[in-house]
Motif scaffolding. Structure first.
Motif, PDB file in Angstrom:
ATOM      1  N   TYR A 181       0.819  -1.202   0.000  1.00 58.83           N
ATOM      2  CA  TYR A 181       0.000   0.000   0.000  1.00 58.83           C
ATOM      3  C   TYR A 181       0.860   1.261   0.000  1.00 58.83           C
ATOM      4  O   TYR A 181       0.430   2.319  -0.479  1.00 58.83           O
ATOM      5  CB  TYR A 181      -0.962   0.013   1.186  1.00 58.83           C
ATOM      6  N   GLU A 185       0.050   4.435  -2.350  1.00 58.68           N
ATOM      7  CA  GLU A 185      -0.045   5.842  -1.917  1.00 58.68           C
ATOM      8  C   GLU A 185       0.798   6.747  -2.807  1.00 58.68           C
ATOM      9  O   GLU A 185       0.359   7.830  -3.207  1.00 58.68           O
ATOM     10  CB  GLU A 185       0.419   5.973  -0.461  1.00 58.68           C
ATOM     11  N   THR A 186       1.995   6.289  -3.140  1.00 60.11           N
ATOM     12  CA  THR A 186       2.877   7.070  -4.026  1.00 60.11           C
ATOM     13  C   THR A 186       2.235   7.258  -5.389  1.00 60.11           C
ATOM     14  O   THR A 186       2.246   8.358  -5.950  1.00 60.11           O
ATOM     15  CB  THR A 186       4.234   6.352  -4.185  1.00 60.11           C
ATOM     16  N   LEU A 209      -0.582   9.896  -5.287  1.00 54.18           N
ATOM     17  CA  LEU A 209      -0.101  11.272  -5.197  1.00 54.18           C
ATOM     18  C   LEU A 209       0.499  11.761  -6.512  1.00 54.18           C
ATOM     19  O   LEU A 209       0.487  12.960  -6.805  1.00 54.18           O
ATOM     20  CB  LEU A 209       0.940  11.386  -4.071  1.00 54.18           C
ATOM     21  N   ASP A 227      -9.549  14.588  -1.184  1.00 55.53           N
ATOM     22  CA  ASP A 227      -8.579  14.444  -0.096  1.00 55.53           C
ATOM     23  C   ASP A 227      -8.150  12.979  -0.008  1.00 55.53           C
ATOM     24  O   ASP A 227      -8.877  12.136   0.515  1.00 55.53           O
ATOM     25  CB  ASP A 227      -9.213  14.901   1.221  1.00 55.53           C
ATOM     26  N   LEU A 228      -6.962  12.693  -0.525  1.00 54.19           N
ATOM     27  CA  LEU A 228      -6.476  11.311  -0.562  1.00 54.19           C
ATOM     28  C   LEU A 228      -6.019  10.821   0.806  1.00 54.19           C
ATOM     29  O   LEU A 228      -5.731   9.638   0.973  1.00 54.19           O
ATOM     30  CB  LEU A 228      -5.338  11.191  -1.578  1.00 54.19           C
ATOM     31  N   SER A 229      -5.941  11.731   1.783  1.00 53.89           N
ATOM     32  CA  SER A 229      -5.556  11.290   3.134  1.00 53.89           C
ATOM     33  C   SER A 229      -6.744  10.653   3.852  1.00 53.89           C
ATOM     34  O   SER A 229      -6.577  10.004   4.872  1.00 53.89           O
ATOM     35  CB  SER A 229      -5.024  12.467   3.949  1.00 53.89           C
ATOM     36  N   LYS A 230      -7.949  10.839   3.299  1.00 51.94           N
ATOM     37  CA  LYS A 230      -9.156  10.298   3.939  1.00 51.94           C
ATOM     38  C   LYS A 230      -9.617   9.024   3.232  1.00 51.94           C
ATOM     39  O   LYS A 230     -10.726   8.937   2.711  1.00 51.94           O
ATOM     40  CB  LYS A 230     -10.264  11.351   3.933  1.00 51.94           C
ATOM     41  N   VAL A 231      -8.733   8.038   3.195  1.00 50.25           N
ATOM     42  CA  VAL A 231      -9.067   6.741   2.598  1.00 50.25           C
ATOM     43  C   VAL A 231      -9.778   5.888   3.640  1.00 50.25           C
ATOM     44  O   VAL A 231      -9.276   5.714   4.752  1.00 50.25           O
ATOM     45  CB  VAL A 231      -7.791   6.025   2.097  1.00 50.25           C
ATOM     46  N   THR A 252     -12.311   6.718  -0.902  1.00 51.26           N
ATOM     47  CA  THR A 252     -12.190   7.780   0.095  1.00 51.26           C
ATOM     48  C   THR A 252     -13.535   7.986   0.791  1.00 51.26           C
ATOM     49  O   THR A 252     -14.563   7.482   0.339  1.00 51.26           O
ATOM     50  CB  THR A 252     -11.761   9.117  -0.550  1.00 51.26           C
TER      51      THR A 252
END
Length: 264
Positions: free
Chosen positions: A40, A44-45, A48, A64-68, A110
């Motif tokens: 994973y 993530e890379t 982004l 917002d990719l931080s809210k997976v 997300t």
């Protein structure tokens, strides 16, 4: 004094019990065929660095990719196998998992209901498709974290694996125990498959239901889409339009002829 000791013992037992329950709570990270935490990092890379997500997000609200809330592997039921064969194998519990290949893609969801599919190309993960939260997608096909927990609740699991059967537009969560193989469907067209999304079935139960569906009774032909059967083409609008054009053309010819007669 005794009451105090009793309260301390009771509190300790409750705390211990809660830890015991948590230790056995089914989470996706516990099953490497469903979720691989090391891999994973590469996913993530890729997210982004994806131009597809950047460009599409620029047209609407940014994602917002931080809210997976969910990320998982989806293996592929081999392409040369048709939906009839899969349904028969499922109903007879005759080794349908043997036809699930080692190839897989990743799905990342997300909390805004953006869905991102990633495939491996030249040893690198790349975004293959991206559903923006504002699009009219089919979220019922996504395996969210809560859906995963509900699917495996109350049973002793040996392994969990998700696989896709493209012919019937369905991703199955396959849950294996010592005695039974369960499948949990997540379909974009449950109205055609007749299976309830997120419900746990034995393989035989799911296969028998699918044998009564359009996917088995009237399977799709190449070029068709949807849930099975023939695609109905509405010909009356076409006929009416053609007739109107013929009448207009005939009217023009009639007027031109009248003009010639008057000039003559």
């Amino acid at each position: 004094m005794r009451k105090n000791i009793f309260c301390i013992i009771l509190i300790s037992l409750v705390a211990y019990a809660s830890l015991f329950v948590r230790a056995f709570e089914a989470v996706p990270e516990a099953y490497p065929e469903f979720y691989d935490s090391e891999e994973y990092g590469d996913i993530e890379t890729a997210l982004l660095q994806s131009e597809i997500i950047t460009v599409t997000s620029a047209l609407g609200d940014s994602v917002d990719l931080s809210k997976v809330v969910s990320a998982y592997k989806v293996y592929h039921y081999t392409d040369e196998k048709n939906s009839h064969q899969f349904i028969d194998e499922l109903a007879d519990n005759s080794g349908f998992l043997k036809n699930v290949s080692g190839e897989y893609h990743w799905m990342v969801i997300t909390d805004e209901n953006a869905a991102i599919k990633l495939v491996k190309s030249s040893n690198r993960w790349e975004v293959a498709s991206f559903r923006h939260p504002s699009s009219l997608g089919k979220p019922s096909q996504d395996i969210l974290r809560d859906a995963f927990k509900n699917a495996v609740a109350g049973i002793e699991i040996e392994s969990v694996k998700a696989f896709e059967v493209a012919d019937i537009y369905t991703t199955f969560l396959c849950v294996q125990t010592k005695e039974t193989v369960y499948v949990v469907p997540f379909s974009s067209r449950p109205d055609f498959s007749l299976l309830e999304n997120g419900k746990r079935y034995t393989s035989e139960e799911a296969g028998k239901i699918l044998r009564t569906s359009d996917y088995y009774v009237a399977p799709l032909k190449p070029g068709q889409s949807g849930g099975g059967g023939t695609v109905q083409i509405r010909v009356w609008p076409f006929i009416a339009g053609t007739a109107a054009l013929i009448l207009i053309a005939a009217g023009i010819v009639f007027v031109l002829r009248k003009c010639k007669v008057h000039k003559g």
